[in-house]
Design an enzyme around this catalytic site. Structure first.
Site, short mmCIF file in Angstrom:
data_model
loop_
_atom_site.label_atom_id
_atom_site.label_comp_id
_atom_site.label_asym_id
_atom_site.label_seq_id
_atom_site.Cartn_x
_atom_site.Cartn_y
_atom_site.Cartn_z
N CYS A 17 0.87 -1.17 0.00
CA CYS A 17 0.00 0.00 0.00
C CYS A 17 0.92 1.23 0.00
O CYS A 17 2.13 1.10 0.04
CB CYS A 17 -1.00 0.00 1.15
N CYS A 91 -2.10 1.41 -4.22
CA CYS A 91 -0.83 2.10 -4.48
C CYS A 91 -0.77 2.60 -5.92
O CYS A 91 0.22 3.23 -6.31
CB CYS A 91 0.37 1.24 -4.14
N CYS A 95 3.13 0.89 -8.07
CA CYS A 95 3.46 -0.52 -7.92
C CYS A 95 4.10 -1.05 -9.20
O CYS A 95 3.48 -1.00 -10.26
CB CYS A 95 2.21 -1.33 -7.61
#
Length: 144
Positions: A17, A91, A95
């Site tokens: 996250c 995220c 990511c």
């Protein structure tokens, strides 16, 4: 330290996250607890916070899981490459994506800035998702 055949057989899961302070830490705590060590667990954040959300810590302590010693960690390409399953939690584009990895995106409310009453349902939703993930990985949960 060399990897043993038992280590190579263990599924490796990375929870990601943004701040690595709430959702991903709770998920990692649940997976460690419920897998009884049968899964290698990592968590990281694209922009890690200074510390874990204290309300997330309290919510997990209520169910007997202590994540107080954990620290937010920065997401690295190596952590993604070393994982079999990458579970993202809001995220976004931060990511990294690697072909051949299994990705899941769990849409969960962010516990940041919320009180314990609002964090408990997030904690419980994460538990349910972790149990489903364990079933998909063929790992029998060891706890409630």
């Amino acid at each position: 330290m060399a990897e043993t055949p038992a280590d190579a057989a263990r599924p490796r899961v990375l929870f990601v996250c943004v701040h690595n302070a709430g959702r991903s830490q709770m998920a990692a705590g649940w997976l460690r607890h419920l897998s009884g060590g049968a899964v290698e667990v990592r968590s990281a954040g694209s922009m890690p916070a200074e510390q874990i959300n204290p309300v997330a810590v309290d919510a997990m302590l209520e169910v007997g899981i202590d994540i107080r010693a954990e620290q937010p960690k920065v997401l690295t390409p190596e952590a993604v490459q070393a994982s079999d399953v990458v579970v993202t939690m809001g995220c976004g584009d931060a990511c990294p994506f690697y072909p051949g990895k299994r990705y899941e995106d769990w849409t969960l409310e962010d516990p940041a800035g919320q009180g314990i009453a609002a964090v408990r349902p997030i904690r419980d939703e994460i538990r349910a998702r972790v149990r489903a993930l364990l079933a998909e990985l063929g790992v029998e949960p060891v706890g409630a």
